[in-house]
Design an enzyme around this catalytic site. Sequence first.
Site, short mmCIF file in Angstrom:
data_model
loop_
_atom_site.label_atom_id
_atom_site.label_comp_id
_atom_site.label_asym_id
_atom_site.label_seq_id
_atom_site.Cartn_x
_atom_site.Cartn_y
_atom_site.Cartn_z
N TYR A 1 -10.51 2.10 5.63
CA TYR A 1 -9.37 1.83 4.74
C TYR A 1 -9.80 0.82 3.69
CZ TYR A 1 -4.49 1.15 3.44
OH TYR A 1 -3.30 1.11 2.76
N SER B 1 0.79 -1.23 0.00
CA SER B 1 0.00 0.00 0.00
C SER B 1 0.82 1.28 0.00
CB SER B 1 -0.96 0.00 1.20
OG SER B 1 -2.01 -0.90 0.97
#
Length: 381
Positions: free
Chosen positions: A170, A84
């Site tokens: 998220y 990420s």
Amino acid sequence: MRLTGPLALSCSLTLACIPPANAVAPDFDAKVQRAAEAVMREHAIAGLAIGVTDNGEQRFYNFGLASKESRQPVTSDTLFEVGSISKTFTVTLAAFAQAAGKLSLKASPTRYMPELRGSALDKVSLINLATHTAGGFPLQIPEAVQTSAQLTEYYNDWQPQYLAGTQRTYANPSIALVGFATERALDVPFKTAMQRNVFAPLGLSNTHIEVPVTRQGYYAQGYDKNDAPVRLNPDVLADVAYGVRSSSRDLLHFVEIQLGRVKPGEKLQAALDATRTGYYKVGPMTQDLIWEQYAYPPKLAELQQYNGSQMIQGNQVVTALTPPLPPQQKVWVNKTGATAGFGAYVAFVPAKQRGIVLLANRNYPNEARVKLAWDILSWLE
């Protein structure tokens, strides 16, 4: 300098001309070695690359093996999957498109993706998508979504769980939309746009979405929780959400750009500033565009908590910052990243002109990454 030990540490240093007062303690390298070896033993990590910058002085520490099968050692140019942390490049490209007048981060993704018009996404901005506040996407898309057509159907069917800008969740499908909208706005394939507008002009010559044939020999082998060899199996979101591979040398250069030690062009500087703009507060953490920041000095326990699994798997109520907070200097800025076989962490403190990169070929707990980075940077005080 070459050091030996149970994990075959090699440490190479690139030193800038700095005042003697900034010199590290004589035992700094030994402390880094001991701490890194301890983390590797505890979490069965085959290979670990660390890059540290302190007022322009770069230090690289390489431990263990990029591949247990080939016995290839880790170097500062070994390619790791950064997971990420890839998202920081995606928002940089989006912000570059905005600086170039091609895109507005305040707009809905449907402005650039007409096939999604009339969906719930009409009421969501690209800023919401890049701050995890779109309204409640899941962490991953369903496994059944395998094609572009299925992905379009998925986004058209999506319904928010709450109003945009009220809670943080998220999610990979969220940031992926930022990448897809940017690709449309620039009218260039995403990989090409990233290489042309971000990687190349920033001097990131060893950072790739797709590893070239000529660099395959530098690509580390990842290992899953059962110690089986594994690498990223690209899906429809990989390129835009978690598919970047990079080295400690390249990522430390990216950190020095964030610290202002390397000056990019005007549009790219505007883009970098945009990604460091704060939009929401969650406890002690300020949510920028993907980057997360804490007032300096932060508390280690809070860094570990707010980089922990509950922040990835749950929802958090947010407080909007009005107006948004411009890039700050006295802050700890960070981002974690992982794939099935890799774990990464980047952190930097502009006011201290310090930063760190940790790259491993195992996905080990974020809390351990944060603690290792915290310890190493604290030894520079």
